[in-house]
Design a protein around this motif. Structure first.
Motif, PDB file in Angstrom:
ATOM      1  N   ARG A  54       0.842  -1.188   0.000  1.00  0.00           N
ATOM      2  CA  ARG A  54       0.000   0.000   0.000  1.00  0.00           C
ATOM      3  C   ARG A  54       0.885   1.248   0.000  1.00  0.00           C
ATOM      4  NH1 ARG A  54      -3.435  -3.189  -0.920  1.00  0.00           N
ATOM      5  NH2 ARG A  54      -5.559  -3.360  -0.071  1.00  0.00           N
ATOM      6  N   VAL A  55       0.336   2.340  -0.484  1.00  0.00           N
ATOM      7  CA  VAL A  55       1.052   3.619  -0.442  1.00  0.00           C
ATOM      8  C   VAL A  55       1.301   3.991   1.012  1.00  0.00           C
ATOM      9  CG1 VAL A  55       0.948   6.078  -0.967  1.00  0.00           C
ATOM     10  CG2 VAL A  55       0.087   4.418  -2.625  1.00  0.00           C
ATOM     11  N   ASP A  63       9.089   5.514  -1.114  1.00  0.00           N
ATOM     12  CA  ASP A  63       7.669   5.699  -0.835  1.00  0.00           C
ATOM     13  C   ASP A  63       7.502   6.867   0.139  1.00  0.00           C
ATOM     14  OD1 ASP A  63       5.002   5.561  -0.314  1.00  0.00           O
ATOM     15  OD2 ASP A  63       5.018   3.531   0.521  1.00  0.00           O
ATOM     16  N   ASP A  67      -0.229  10.259  -2.311  1.00  0.00           N
ATOM     17  CA  ASP A  67      -1.149   9.870  -3.384  1.00  0.00           C
ATOM     18  C   ASP A  67      -2.493  10.548  -3.126  1.00  0.00           C
ATOM     19  OD1 ASP A  67      -2.278   8.650  -5.586  1.00  0.00           O
ATOM     20  OD2 ASP A  67      -2.729   6.781  -4.532  1.00  0.00           O
ATOM     21  N   ALA A  72      -3.379   5.053  -6.891  1.00  0.00           N
ATOM     22  CA  ALA A  72      -2.828   3.725  -6.606  1.00  0.00           C
ATOM     23  C   ALA A  72      -3.472   3.186  -5.339  1.00  0.00           C
ATOM     24  CB  ALA A  72      -1.316   3.803  -6.461  1.00  0.00           C
ATOM     25  N   ASP A  73      -4.799   2.976  -5.390  1.00  0.00           N
ATOM     26  CA  ASP A  73      -5.526   2.555  -4.201  1.00  0.00           C
ATOM     27  C   ASP A  73      -5.593   1.050  -4.029  1.00  0.00           C
ATOM     28  OD1 ASP A  73      -7.085   2.182  -6.409  1.00  0.00           O
ATOM     29  OD2 ASP A  73      -8.921   3.049  -5.564  1.00  0.00           O
ATOM     30  N   LEU A  78      -0.801   0.134  -7.742  1.00  0.00           N
ATOM     31  CA  LEU A  78       0.424   0.712  -7.213  1.00  0.00           C
ATOM     32  C   LEU A  78       1.646   0.119  -7.904  1.00  0.00           C
ATOM     33  CD1 LEU A  78       2.014   2.452  -5.268  1.00  0.00           C
ATOM     34  CD2 LEU A  78       1.723   0.676  -3.524  1.00  0.00           C
ATOM     35  N   TYR A  81       1.863   1.580 -11.524  1.00  0.00           N
ATOM     36  CA  TYR A  81       2.373   2.958 -11.556  1.00  0.00           C
ATOM     37  C   TYR A  81       3.863   3.007 -11.184  1.00  0.00           C
ATOM     38  CZ  TYR A  81      -2.200   5.127 -12.242  1.00  0.00           C
ATOM     39  OH  TYR A  81      -3.406   5.542 -12.774  1.00  0.00           O
ATOM     40  N   ARG A  82       4.285   2.204 -10.224  1.00  0.00           N
ATOM     41  CA  ARG A  82       5.699   2.209  -9.871  1.00  0.00           C
ATOM     42  C   ARG A  82       6.556   1.659 -11.011  1.00  0.00           C
ATOM     43  NH1 ARG A  82       9.501   2.643  -5.822  1.00  0.00           N
ATOM     44  NH2 ARG A  82       8.175   4.414  -5.265  1.00  0.00           N
TER      45      ARG A  82
END
Length: 230
Positions: A54-55, A63, A67, A72-73, A78, A81-82
């Protein structure tokens, strides 16, 4: 008579004293059958960290827990996107180094080998916003496209194929010098983010001022003693 009654009483007390004691109320008697019938203990299955990432949980390098739009939920989003960020960061680092180096050395190297310089007349590099892209040999673009397809195929294999337990986006299985570590991953993404900002500034700076970045911001691209006037 009294003697007979005494002997009878003594025999009765002796028989009561040697009788096996009763188990206390509520106790459980374990037998071989009861032990054998108990259910086996099942092993606990460990969940890979990338399936619950998780973010803000600091699993991914760099990190910052930022967000605000909740793009990126989910762990899947996530990681996607990374992966895109790491790719753009690596390309930006190459571009941020190659852009000024080409403006500094393309002309002298071309003159040394008797070849025409690919820089624009004002010394800027060919770019989408500068123009001059048609001057580059087609074989170069074919080689770049082939390299991109190869690297992307490795990336897709790691993203959609079987992942290792410690999988992290951007892992291509290539670490020739064994430098991979949490600190190196953080340094890579940090420098990549800076490079993405830098290369964007380069592009807009040259498009607006119509001059090479090595001339407009020469303080960054010349020896410090030259900047200080020695």
């Amino acid at each position: 008579m009294v003697l007979c009654l005494g002997l009878l009483s003594l025999a009765t007390v002796s028989s009561l004293s040697i009788r096996a004691p009763l188990p206390p109320r509520g106790s459980v008697r374990m037998t071989a059958d009861s032990v054998a019938s108990s259910p086996p203990v099942e092993p606990v299955e460990l969940v890979p960290p990338f399936e619950t990432v998780r973010v803000g949980d600091q699993y991914l390098a760099g990190d910052m827990g930022f967000d605000p739009l909740l793009l990126a939920d989910t762990p899947k989003k996530l990681l996607w996107y990374r992966e895109a960020e790491v790719k753009h960061a690596r390309l930006a680092m190459l571009a941020a180094v190659g852009w000024p180096l080409s403006e500094l050395f393309d002309g002298p190297l071309a003159a040394t080998f008797g070849l025409p310089s690919k820089l624009l007349a004002d010394g800027r590099v060919p770019a989408q916003m500068n123009g001059g892209m048609d001057q580059i040999n087609g074989a170069y673009w074919i080689a770049i496209a082939a390299a991109a397809v190869f690297i992307e195929s490795k990336s897709l294999d790691s993203m959609f194929g079987k992942k290792t337990f410690d999988y992290s986006p951007g892992m291509l299985g290539y670490d020739l010098f064994g430098y991979d570590s949490p600190s190196m991953r953080k340094a890579e993404i940090t420098n990549g983010r800076v490079a993405m900002v830098a290369i964007t500034v380069f592009a807009f700076e040259e498009a607006i001022f119509k001059a090479p970045v090595v001339r407009e911001t020469s303080i960054f691209f010349q020896p410090i003693w030259t900047t200080l006037g020695f």
